[in-house]
Write an enzyme that holds these catalytic residues in place. Sequence first.
Site, short mmCIF file in Angstrom:
data_model
loop_
_atom_site.label_atom_id
_atom_site.label_comp_id
_atom_site.label_asym_id
_atom_site.label_seq_id
_atom_site.Cartn_x
_atom_site.Cartn_y
_atom_site.Cartn_z
N VAL A 27 0.83 -1.21 0.00
CA VAL A 27 0.00 0.00 0.00
C VAL A 27 0.86 1.26 0.00
O VAL A 27 0.46 2.30 -0.52
CB VAL A 27 -0.99 0.00 1.18
CG1 VAL A 27 -0.29 0.29 2.49
CG2 VAL A 27 -2.09 1.02 0.95
N GLY A 30 1.77 3.47 -3.28
CA GLY A 30 0.89 4.48 -3.88
C GLY A 30 0.24 5.40 -2.87
O GLY A 30 -0.57 6.24 -3.24
N HIS A 31 0.56 5.29 -1.62
CA HIS A 31 -0.12 6.09 -0.60
C HIS A 31 0.90 6.69 0.36
O HIS A 31 1.11 6.18 1.45
CB HIS A 31 -1.10 5.22 0.18
CG HIS A 31 -2.17 5.99 0.90
ND1 HIS A 31 -2.02 6.45 2.18
CD2 HIS A 31 -3.39 6.37 0.52
CE1 HIS A 31 -3.11 7.07 2.56
NE2 HIS A 31 -3.97 7.04 1.57
N PHE A 32 1.51 7.67 0.14
CA PHE A 32 1.66 8.54 -1.02
C PHE A 32 3.11 8.47 -1.46
O PHE A 32 3.97 8.47 -0.60
CB PHE A 32 1.30 9.98 -0.66
CG PHE A 32 -0.15 10.17 -0.34
CD1 PHE A 32 -1.06 10.38 -1.35
CD2 PHE A 32 -0.62 10.15 0.96
CE1 PHE A 32 -2.40 10.59 -1.07
CE2 PHE A 32 -1.96 10.34 1.25
CZ PHE A 32 -2.84 10.58 0.23
N LEU A 37 2.19 7.02 3.96
CA LEU A 37 1.23 7.10 5.06
C LEU A 37 0.33 5.88 5.04
O LEU A 37 -0.08 5.43 3.98
CB LEU A 37 0.33 8.34 4.93
CG LEU A 37 0.98 9.69 5.09
CD1 LEU A 37 -0.04 10.78 4.81
CD2 LEU A 37 1.54 9.85 6.48
#
Length: 120
Positions: A27, A30-32, A37
């Site tokens: 995750v 892409g976050h961020f 985060l």
Amino acid sequence: MADQVELVEAGPNSAVATATVDPGDPVFAGHFPGFALLPGVYLVELVGQTVRAALRGAGYRPELAALDRCRFLSPVAPGDPLRIEVAMQWSGPELRCTATVHGERGRTAELRLRYRPEEK
């Protein structure tokens, strides 16, 4: 997300668990990008894991029914240790939970969730 919590204590109306955010979780790609985060839905899931662990063996398999309140107070980064504290109150077959998630920077989230028995 695999089960990540370690149950520290559980009683009839409360539970406490710990978890460490997996820095290798995909995750974070892409976050961020550039500022990783943990998405808030992961904190909701960690509370659910705590509730399920506390009720294991009680014959009640909780399924999330509603998110009544969700406040994210500070960011959670890869590798952060977390402490999940849950107060549980029964209302018939419904389980109402108030949870606080604590991280290195203090409280990270405050949640009010409702669970119902899992449908088979």
